[in-house]
Design a protein around this motif. Structure first.
Motif, mmCIF file in Angstrom:
data_model
loop_
_atom_site.group_PDB
_atom_site.id
_atom_site.type_symbol
_atom_site.label_atom_id
_atom_site.label_comp_id
_atom_site.label_asym_id
_atom_site.label_seq_id
_atom_site.Cartn_x
_atom_site.Cartn_y
_atom_site.Cartn_z
ATOM 1 N N GLU A 55 -1.017 0.087 -14.434
ATOM 2 C CA GLU A 55 -1.714 0.940 -15.396
ATOM 3 C C GLU A 55 -2.083 2.288 -14.781
ATOM 4 O O GLU A 55 -1.969 3.339 -15.418
ATOM 5 N N LEU A 56 -2.506 2.263 -13.509
ATOM 6 C CA LEU A 56 -2.844 3.508 -12.822
ATOM 7 C C LEU A 56 -1.605 4.371 -12.656
ATOM 8 O O LEU A 56 -1.645 5.597 -12.856
ATOM 9 N N ARG A 58 0.978 4.371 -14.597
ATOM 10 C CA ARG A 58 1.327 4.883 -15.917
ATOM 11 C C ARG A 58 0.508 6.121 -16.253
ATOM 12 O O ARG A 58 1.040 7.119 -16.763
ATOM 13 N N GLU A 59 -0.802 6.079 -15.956
ATOM 14 C CA GLU A 59 -1.661 7.236 -16.237
ATOM 15 C C GLU A 59 -1.264 8.434 -15.386
ATOM 16 O O GLU A 59 -1.226 9.568 -15.858
ATOM 17 N N ALA A 62 1.987 9.992 -16.588
ATOM 18 C CA ALA A 62 1.780 10.746 -17.830
ATOM 19 C C ALA A 62 1.304 12.165 -17.521
ATOM 20 O O ALA A 62 1.761 13.140 -18.132
ATOM 21 N N ALA A 76 -6.086 12.286 -8.922
ATOM 22 C CA ALA A 76 -6.201 11.316 -10.011
ATOM 23 C C ALA A 76 -7.649 10.888 -10.198
ATOM 24 O O ALA A 76 -8.128 10.732 -11.325
ATOM 25 N N LEU A 81 -8.617 9.335 -13.798
ATOM 26 C CA LEU A 81 -7.543 8.425 -14.212
ATOM 27 C C LEU A 81 -7.788 7.003 -13.730
ATOM 28 O O LEU A 81 -7.367 6.047 -14.395
ATOM 29 N N ASP A 82 -8.444 6.854 -12.565
ATOM 30 C CA ASP A 82 -8.727 5.497 -12.070
ATOM 31 C C ASP A 82 -9.666 4.758 -13.015
ATOM 32 O O ASP A 82 -9.456 3.576 -13.333
ATOM 33 N N LEU A 84 -10.097 5.529 -16.192
ATOM 34 C CA LEU A 84 -9.419 5.394 -17.479
ATOM 35 C C LEU A 84 -8.528 4.151 -17.481
ATOM 36 O O LEU A 84 -8.517 3.382 -18.453
ATOM 37 N N ALA A 85 -7.799 3.948 -16.387
ATOM 38 C CA ALA A 85 -6.938 2.767 -16.282
ATOM 39 C C ALA A 85 -7.778 1.490 -16.296
ATOM 40 O O ALA A 85 -7.438 0.513 -16.979
ATOM 41 N N ARG A 88 -9.287 0.770 -19.820
ATOM 42 C CA ARG A 88 -8.292 0.260 -20.769
ATOM 43 C C ARG A 88 -8.000 -1.214 -20.495
ATOM 44 O O ARG A 88 -7.952 -2.036 -21.420
#
Length: 613
Positions: A55-56, A58-59, A62, A76, A81-82, A84-85, A88
């Motif tokens: 997931e990390l 993927r973020e 992106a 990140a 982003l950490d 956010l992953a 989710r």
């Protein structure tokens, strides 16, 4: 002695290995000890390290695809982003936990149907391909068991989501109110008060008035951040007089570009081809009797005019159809005529006369072009030696004296566009140069080379009144004119409120009927339509603007027009509001499930994953 050193080395290596193993144990020993495999627990569900890493990644990918730049882990984290992953995955795990508590799952047969219907797992014949299935999973680092478990969970989550949001609709009154607001219409009369309506123009400002306006509005009269630069430049134009070009070279270039200087007569033509002569003749007959047009024939074939446009063509391009096309009048259709795609109708849209330029007329421009090209090559050959002089400590002034480069100075701002600042390359270098940077040679778009030095940076500052005086006077005059226009408009408004007759004002006026909030009118202030919609029926209002004042009377309040467009907008708005409400309800459900699942995060494992990324 050597044996002792050898034993000591072995001991030292084992000490290092022990420290490494200890560090990996704290890390989670992701591939050696295998003691830590999860980063969080949400109810009865675990978030594995592999899931978090995927997931990390993927973020991060992106963001990298948007910026085109690789992203470091520290960046990140700065972007969040950490978290956010993790958030989710936590939400998904909470939903999976809820699914488990509800006892919802899909059977093996349904799971199989889901898998074989995925296009990525199908072979050339459209059937399920096990090798493609295995290959695709290997590409994303998953086993078939992991994928099937995830797919089973995803299907169960979808069942729960559908149950939560099914049938959710926003009250229709909200859609109607919003649609009515957007589509509401107004009819009004508006008169324009321009400077010509004033009894006398605003007087020229005195020195005291200019000084007072300047003191009160210094933010309008400031100089931008400025870099005082010294530069040297060597351009091809500076060398043109010293570059010799022989006549044979000019003649060869002229012959190489004969198509440019010897252009035959041409026509601008569109061509519509048909399957056979009968179809083409029938179409031409319809055009001749006015039953259709060339454009309609194109549309009937579901084509655009751009699809049949041949551009400008010569006789050679048209083959056997050339004589008829070149003999036809402009804006006419001829045919059927032969073409490479069968019988066709041709429409002639324009004519370009023959254009032959003799060598004597073309030679000066070609000679200059060759000279400029040779000058660019000469500059490129000199650039390395010039750069060596700078590297050896030569100043720009010394460089100009030794090489013949032109020395100059410029007060550069981001708005500078003249002279050397017209070059994009120079502007980029001027923007980037910092105090203390050493000059170095760089190339410009036309083959010129330059170097620059930052002498001083001046911050944003007030512009002296001496240089700003004319603009201060103009601004003062504009403000006073706008005030006079508004005062005159208010005086006329009082008259209108008594008799309501715009014709007695002597002002130009017009009636606008059934306009919506988004209607565009020329020569009105940007906030004019909102002002109109804020008025009461029959009321008057003065709307001031720059160099104009408008007097408005609201004549009529109209509901939205019942059109297909309005109905489509209302349907689209209703669907959007329903979707937003359903999403908000589902988000609330997930947050509640997450709160009841009491997530526990292993921060040490998270740190270890991020440190190893």
């Amino acid at each position: 002695m050597a044996a002792g050193m050898k034993n000591l080395s072995k001991t030292f290596v084992w000490i290092l290995m022990g420290l490494l193993m200890l560090g990996l144990a704290g890390f989670g020993a992701t591939s050696l000890t295998g003691t830590v495999r999860t980063v969080a627990q949400v109810g009865n569900e675990d978030i594995s390290i592999d899931d978090y890493v995927r997931e990390l990644q993927r973020e991060i990918r992106a963001v990298e695809s948007q910026t085109g730049q690789p992203l470091q882990m520290s960046q990140a984290r700065d972007f969040g982003l950490d978290q956010l992953a993790l958030s989710r995955l936590t939400a998904l795990a909470a939903l999976d936990n809820e699914v488990g508590l509800l006892g919802i799952s899909i059977g093996d047969e349904n799971l199989q149907e889901e898998i074989v219907s995925i296009p990525a797992f199908q072979g050339p014949d459209g059937s399920f391909d096990r090798e493609a299935y295995r290959f695709q999973l290997e590409q994303v680092g998953m086993t078939d068991t992991e994928f099937e478990t995830d797919l089973r969970k995803e299907s169960a989550r979808t069942i729960v989501q559908d149950a939560v949001v099914s049938g959710v609709e926003m009250p229709s009154i909200l859609t109607e109110v919003l649609t009515d607001f957007v589509g509401a219409r107004r009819s009004f009369t508006v008169a324009t008060v321009s400077p010509e309506a004033l009894a006398e123009p605003v007087a020229t400002p005195t020195d005291e008035q200019i000084q007072a306006y300047y003191d009160e509005n210094q933010d309008q009269f400031s100089l931008p951040r400025t870099k005082k630069l010294t530069y040297t430049i060597l351009s091809p134009n500076m060398l043109l007089d010293s570059v010799e070009v022989d006549e044979d070279s000019v003649l060869r270039l002229f012959e190489q570009r004969a198509d440019e200087f010897q252009q035959p007569e041409r026509r601008l033509v569109e061509r519509l081809s048909f399957s056979d002569d009968a179809a083409a003749q029938d179409a031409m007959a319809q055009i001749e009797v006015g039953g259709t047009t060339f454009e309609q024939l194109v549309r009937d074939r579901e084509l655009e005019l751009s699809d049949v446009d041949l551009g400008d063509v010569t006789r050679d391009d048209l083959g056997d159809a050339a004589e008829a096309i070149f003999a036809a009048e402009l804006d006419t259709v001829v045919g059927p005529l032969p073409s490479v795609f069968g019988p066709a109708l041709f429409r002639i849209n324009g004519s370009l006369a023959e254009n032959n330029t003799p060598f004597e007329d073309a030679a000066p421009a070609l000679r200059e072009e060759l000279a400029a090209d040779r000058a660019r090559r000469q500059i490129e050959a000199q650039s390395e030696d010039i750069n060596d002089l700078l590297a050896g400590g030569a100043t720009l002034e010394e460089l100009a004296a030794e090489t013949g480069m032109e020395l100059g100075q410029i007060d550069w701002t981001r708005a500078s566009q003249d002279g050397v600042a017209a070059y994009d390359g120079f502007r980029s270098a001027a923007e980037a140069v910092q105090d203390g940077d050493f000059p170095e040679i760089a190339f410009l778009e036309d083959g010129s080379i330059f170097a620059l030095r930052l002498n001083e940076t001046l911050p944003r500052r007030p512009e002296p009144l001496e240089s700003a005086r004319d603009r201060v006077a103009v601004a003062w005059t504009q403000v006073q004119t706008d005030k006079a226009l508004e005062d005159h408009a208010n005086a006329v408004l009082e008259q209108l409120q008594e008799n309501g007759d715009f014709t007695t004002t002597g002002l130009p006026h017009r009636v606008e009927n059934a306009l919506t909030r988004t209607a565009f009118l020329e020569d009105v202030p940007s906030g004019f339509m909102p002002e109109v919609f804020d008025m009461e029926l029959g009321s008057y209002r003065v709307v001031p603007g720059a160099g104009v004042a408008l007097i408005v009377r609201l004549d009529e309040l109209l509901p939205p027009a019942e059109t297909d467009e309005r109905r489509q907008v209302q349907q689209a708005l209703a669907a959007q509001l329903n979707q937003a409400l359903a999403q908000n309800i589902f988000d609330a459900y997930v947050r509640d499930a997450q709160a009841r699942a009491r997530p526990v995060v292993d921060q040490q494992a998270l740190n270890a994953v991020q440190a190893s990324y």
